[in-house]
Enzyme design. Sequence first.
Site, short mmCIF file in Angstrom:
data_model
loop_
_atom_site.label_atom_id
_atom_site.label_comp_id
_atom_site.label_asym_id
_atom_site.label_seq_id
_atom_site.Cartn_x
_atom_site.Cartn_y
_atom_site.Cartn_z
N ASP A 166 -3.64 7.71 8.94
CA ASP A 166 -4.53 6.73 9.57
C ASP A 166 -3.72 5.92 10.57
O ASP A 166 -2.69 6.38 11.04
CB ASP A 166 -5.23 5.86 8.51
CG ASP A 166 -4.26 5.02 7.67
OD1 ASP A 166 -3.08 4.91 8.06
OD2 ASP A 166 -4.69 4.48 6.64
N SER A 214 0.81 -1.22 0.00
CA SER A 214 0.00 0.00 0.00
C SER A 214 0.84 1.27 0.00
O SER A 214 0.34 2.34 -0.35
CB SER A 214 -0.93 0.02 1.22
OG SER A 214 -0.21 0.00 2.42
N HIS A 230 -0.45 4.34 8.06
CA HIS A 230 0.27 4.98 6.96
C HIS A 230 0.68 6.41 7.27
O HIS A 230 -0.12 7.16 7.86
CB HIS A 230 -0.59 4.95 5.70
CG HIS A 230 -1.00 3.58 5.30
ND1 HIS A 230 -2.25 3.07 5.56
CD2 HIS A 230 -0.32 2.60 4.67
CE1 HIS A 230 -2.33 1.83 5.10
NE2 HIS A 230 -1.16 1.52 4.56
#
Length: 344
Positions: free
Chosen positions: A307, A42, A310
Amino acid sequence: MARKLTLFFSFFLVAWFTQLQRFLVFGHGEPKVPCYFIFGDSLVDSGNNNDLNTSAKANYPPYGCDFPEGVSGQNLGFKNFTPPYNTATNEDLSTGVNYGSGSAGILEDTGCHLGDRVSLERQLKNHESVVTRLALQLQNTEEHLKKCVYIINIGNNDFINNYLMPNNYPSSHQYNLEQYADVLQKHYTQHLKTLHRLGGRKIAVFGLGMLGCAPAEIEKYGTNGKPCVEWINDAVSIFNNRLKPLVDELNVVLPDAKFTFINMSNILAPRGGEPLPNKPCCLVREDGQCIPNSIPCPNRSLSVYLDSFHPTEIANRVLAQRSYTSIYTEDASPYDIGRFARES
C-alpha cells in the site's frame, strides 16, 4: 505441541516478524530461545487493533495475500506462533506475546487522529500485567524472562502520524527536527529502561525505514526529481543516528542486559541495479491503505510497497533475514539477533 490459533491479521506486515520467529523458534531441533516478545506499530501488529475504534487496521483482503495462511479468520497452525496480547491465554504467556498496535508511537498522542491505539507506554503496561501473570505460573520468572528475545519496532508514526501532520499535531510547531529527535530519544530511553526493569535482557531496537520513500509521502510532497522525499529521510536519519549511541549507553549503564540496534534503513536500502518503483501494489483509498477486496499487482516481488506505507513480502523477508544474520556491519550493532539466540 502444535496447536491452532484463530487470529485476525491487523496488517500483512506481520510476515516479517514471523520470518524472524522462524529463525528463532521453528528451526530444526529445539527452539533457540524459550520466548519472544514483540512491541511496536503496524509493522508488527498481528491483531491487537482489530477490536479498537480505529481506522488503523487492515483485517481484510488483499492484506495477507502473501502470507501462507491468508488474512482474516484463518486457523494458523504455526507451532508456538506468538499471539497478540488481546487474545493471549495463560498457556501462551511463557512463550511470548505480541503487543504491537497499528498507528502507535513512542509518544502517547501519536496516531490519535486515527482513533484508539496502544502506545508504547501502554504496551509496556500490558507486558507488566503478563509478567505478573507469569509469576503465578513459573517458579523462576526472572530466569525465564532474561532468556527471551524482545524486539521493538516503533517510531515511524511519531513522524508519519505526528510531526509530518502540522494541522493535527503541535510537535512541528514546538520543535525543530533536532529537538524532536531529542524528545523521542528521551521518551524511548525511559521505555527501554522500563522493559529492562520488567525482566528484558536481550532487546533489539529497530531503527526507522526510509519514510521519505513511502508512496504516500512522495505523492504528498513530491521529490524534485529524486527517487524519494530527501528531507523526510534526512529527518529520519537524525532520529536513527541517536539510536546506536542510545543502545551503546544502555549496554554500559545496564551491563546485565544486551541491547542491539537493527538498522532498517541500511538493510532496505537499494544496492546496485535499478531501484524498484515506489508505488503501491494495490489500489489505495484516501488514507493510503488498500481498498478492501481490491486485486493487488500480480508480481509483488517487483514492488517495494503493497500500500502507500507498508512494504511487500520481499522486503519483509530481507529485513527478517538480515536482522537475524547481518551481511554488512552497518546492519546491526553491536550484534545481530542471531547472536542473542546463541549467547546465554
